[in-house]
Design a protein around this motif. Structure first.
Motif, mmCIF file in Angstrom:
data_model
loop_
_atom_site.group_PDB
_atom_site.id
_atom_site.type_symbol
_atom_site.label_atom_id
_atom_site.label_comp_id
_atom_site.label_asym_id
_atom_site.label_seq_id
_atom_site.Cartn_x
_atom_site.Cartn_y
_atom_site.Cartn_z
ATOM 1 N N ARG A 28 1.734 12.641 -9.143
ATOM 2 C CA ARG A 28 1.219 13.988 -8.884
ATOM 3 C C ARG A 28 2.346 15.011 -8.900
ATOM 4 O O ARG A 28 2.178 16.132 -9.381
ATOM 5 C CB ARG A 28 0.500 14.028 -7.536
ATOM 6 C CG ARG A 28 -0.841 13.305 -7.567
ATOM 7 C CD ARG A 28 -1.548 13.302 -6.244
ATOM 8 N NE ARG A 28 -1.738 14.652 -5.728
ATOM 9 C CZ ARG A 28 -2.040 14.927 -4.467
ATOM 10 N NH1 ARG A 28 -2.187 13.966 -3.582
ATOM 11 N NH2 ARG A 28 -2.208 16.170 -4.069
ATOM 12 N N GLU A 29 3.522 14.616 -8.368
ATOM 13 C CA GLU A 29 4.669 15.523 -8.380
ATOM 14 C C GLU A 29 5.068 15.853 -9.822
ATOM 15 O O GLU A 29 5.334 17.017 -10.156
ATOM 16 C CB GLU A 29 5.857 14.899 -7.649
ATOM 17 C CG GLU A 29 7.091 15.788 -7.654
ATOM 18 C CD GLU A 29 8.314 15.114 -7.065
ATOM 19 O OE1 GLU A 29 9.247 15.832 -6.678
ATOM 20 O OE2 GLU A 29 8.348 13.868 -6.995
ATOM 21 N N ALA A 30 5.097 14.846 -10.677
ATOM 22 C CA ALA A 30 5.460 15.075 -12.077
ATOM 23 C C ALA A 30 4.456 16.002 -12.752
ATOM 24 O O ALA A 30 4.842 16.911 -13.499
ATOM 25 C CB ALA A 30 5.544 13.735 -12.817
ATOM 26 N N GLU A 31 3.168 15.787 -12.477
ATOM 27 C CA GLU A 31 2.137 16.663 -13.048
ATOM 28 C C GLU A 31 2.301 18.094 -12.552
ATOM 29 O O GLU A 31 2.170 19.050 -13.327
ATOM 30 C CB GLU A 31 0.748 16.148 -12.675
ATOM 31 C CG GLU A 31 0.362 14.859 -13.366
ATOM 32 C CD GLU A 31 -0.975 14.313 -12.863
ATOM 33 O OE1 GLU A 31 -1.687 15.023 -12.124
ATOM 34 O OE2 GLU A 31 -1.296 13.163 -13.208
ATOM 35 N N LEU A 32 2.576 18.241 -11.265
ATOM 36 C CA LEU A 32 2.749 19.574 -10.694
ATOM 37 C C LEU A 32 3.970 20.269 -11.275
ATOM 38 O O LEU A 32 3.941 21.458 -11.583
ATOM 39 C CB LEU A 32 2.853 19.488 -9.168
ATOM 40 C CG LEU A 32 2.993 20.798 -8.418
ATOM 41 C CD1 LEU A 32 1.844 21.751 -8.736
ATOM 42 C CD2 LEU A 32 3.063 20.544 -6.920
ATOM 43 N N ARG A 33 5.046 19.523 -11.465
ATOM 44 C CA ARG A 33 6.244 20.110 -12.080
ATOM 45 C C ARG A 33 5.944 20.594 -13.500
ATOM 46 O O ARG A 33 6.401 21.657 -13.899
ATOM 47 C CB ARG A 33 7.392 19.101 -12.095
ATOM 48 C CG ARG A 33 8.008 18.879 -10.740
ATOM 49 C CD ARG A 33 9.266 18.008 -10.829
ATOM 50 N NE ARG A 33 9.755 17.673 -9.521
ATOM 51 C CZ ARG A 33 10.483 18.489 -8.757
ATOM 52 N NH1 ARG A 33 10.783 19.690 -9.198
ATOM 53 N NH2 ARG A 33 10.899 18.108 -7.571
ATOM 54 N N GLN A 34 5.183 19.815 -14.259
ATOM 55 C CA GLN A 34 4.809 20.219 -15.617
ATOM 56 C C GLN A 34 3.950 21.484 -15.582
ATOM 57 O O GLN A 34 4.128 22.395 -16.391
ATOM 58 C CB GLN A 34 4.049 19.095 -16.332
ATOM 59 C CG GLN A 34 4.928 17.942 -16.749
ATOM 60 C CD GLN A 34 5.878 18.317 -17.875
ATOM 61 O OE1 GLN A 34 6.027 19.452 -18.287
ATOM 62 N NE2 GLN A 34 6.580 17.322 -18.393
ATOM 63 N N LYS B 197 0.836 -1.205 0.000
ATOM 64 C CA LYS B 197 0.000 0.000 0.000
ATOM 65 C C LYS B 197 0.870 1.254 0.000
ATOM 66 O O LYS B 197 0.583 2.221 -0.709
ATOM 67 C CB LYS B 197 -0.921 0.014 1.214
ATOM 68 C CG LYS B 197 -2.045 -0.968 1.141
ATOM 69 C CD LYS B 197 -2.905 -0.900 2.400
ATOM 70 C CE LYS B 197 -3.966 -1.979 2.422
ATOM 71 N NZ LYS B 197 -4.759 -1.939 3.669
ATOM 72 N N GLY B 198 1.935 1.243 0.785
ATOM 73 C CA GLY B 198 2.853 2.382 0.835
ATOM 74 C C GLY B 198 3.503 2.645 -0.508
ATOM 75 O O GLY B 198 3.653 3.794 -0.931
ATOM 76 N N GLN B 199 3.878 1.582 -1.209
ATOM 77 C CA GLN B 199 4.492 1.739 -2.524
ATOM 78 C C GLN B 199 3.488 2.305 -3.529
ATOM 79 O O GLN B 199 3.847 3.110 -4.388
ATOM 80 C CB GLN B 199 5.060 0.402 -3.004
ATOM 81 C CG GLN B 199 6.307 -0.006 -2.255
ATOM 82 C CD GLN B 199 6.841 -1.378 -2.659
ATOM 83 O OE1 GLN B 199 6.133 -2.176 -3.273
ATOM 84 N NE2 GLN B 199 8.087 -1.639 -2.312
ATOM 85 N N GLN B 200 2.229 1.894 -3.412
ATOM 86 C CA GLN B 200 1.193 2.429 -4.296
ATOM 87 C C GLN B 200 0.987 3.924 -4.038
ATOM 88 O O GLN B 200 0.883 4.715 -4.982
ATOM 89 C CB GLN B 200 -0.118 1.676 -4.107
ATOM 90 C CG GLN B 200 -0.103 0.272 -4.665
ATOM 91 C CD GLN B 200 -1.381 -0.502 -4.337
ATOM 92 O OE1 GLN B 200 -2.153 -0.119 -3.456
ATOM 93 N NE2 GLN B 200 -1.603 -1.597 -5.048
ATOM 94 N N VAL B 201 0.928 4.300 -2.766
ATOM 95 C CA VAL B 201 0.748 5.710 -2.421
ATOM 96 C C VAL B 201 1.931 6.529 -2.925
ATOM 97 O O VAL B 201 1.767 7.614 -3.491
ATOM 98 C CB VAL B 201 0.550 5.891 -0.896
ATOM 99 C CG1 VAL B 201 0.626 7.359 -0.506
ATOM 100 C CG2 VAL B 201 -0.762 5.271 -0.462
ATOM 101 N N LEU B 202 3.135 5.977 -2.743
ATOM 102 C CA LEU B 202 4.334 6.672 -3.210
ATOM 103 C C LEU B 202 4.308 6.858 -4.725
ATOM 104 O O LEU B 202 4.632 7.942 -5.225
ATOM 105 C CB LEU B 202 5.588 5.900 -2.792
ATOM 106 C CG LEU B 202 6.932 6.505 -3.188
ATOM 107 C CD1 LEU B 202 7.104 7.899 -2.584
ATOM 108 C CD2 LEU B 202 8.064 5.588 -2.764
#
Length: 79
Positions: free
Chosen positions: A29-35, A18-23
């Motif tokens: 989301r980080e990649a989308e935000l950077r774009q 579950k932790g790996q999925q959340v990560l």
């Protein structure tokens, strides 16, 4: 005792998954935000360049300054 350890290992593996999925979701989301930030930065740069290019032409579009002939006063020029 062994059953408890095996159950705990199983629980921890599920938690790890579950932790790996959340990560992975957060990294997406980080990649989308950077774009998005990159696009915003580009838009800011373009607009600032347009503003800088418009400054000289804005100075040319100012109202003409009243001129006076020698001996005239500014009040005469306004009349």
């Amino acid at each position: 005792m062994r059953e408890q350890l095996e159950r705990r290992v199983s629980e921890l593996k599920a938690e790890q998954q579950k932790g790996q999925q959340v990560l992975a979701e957060l990294e997406g989301r980080e990649a989308e935000l950077r774009q998005t930030l990159l696009r915003i930065t580009g838009a800011i740069q373009v607009l600032e360049e347009l503003l800088a290019a418009a400054e000289p032409s804005a100075a040319n579009g100012m109202a003409p300054v009243a001129t006076t002939a020698p001996g005239d006063t500014l009040a005469d020029a306004d009349a």
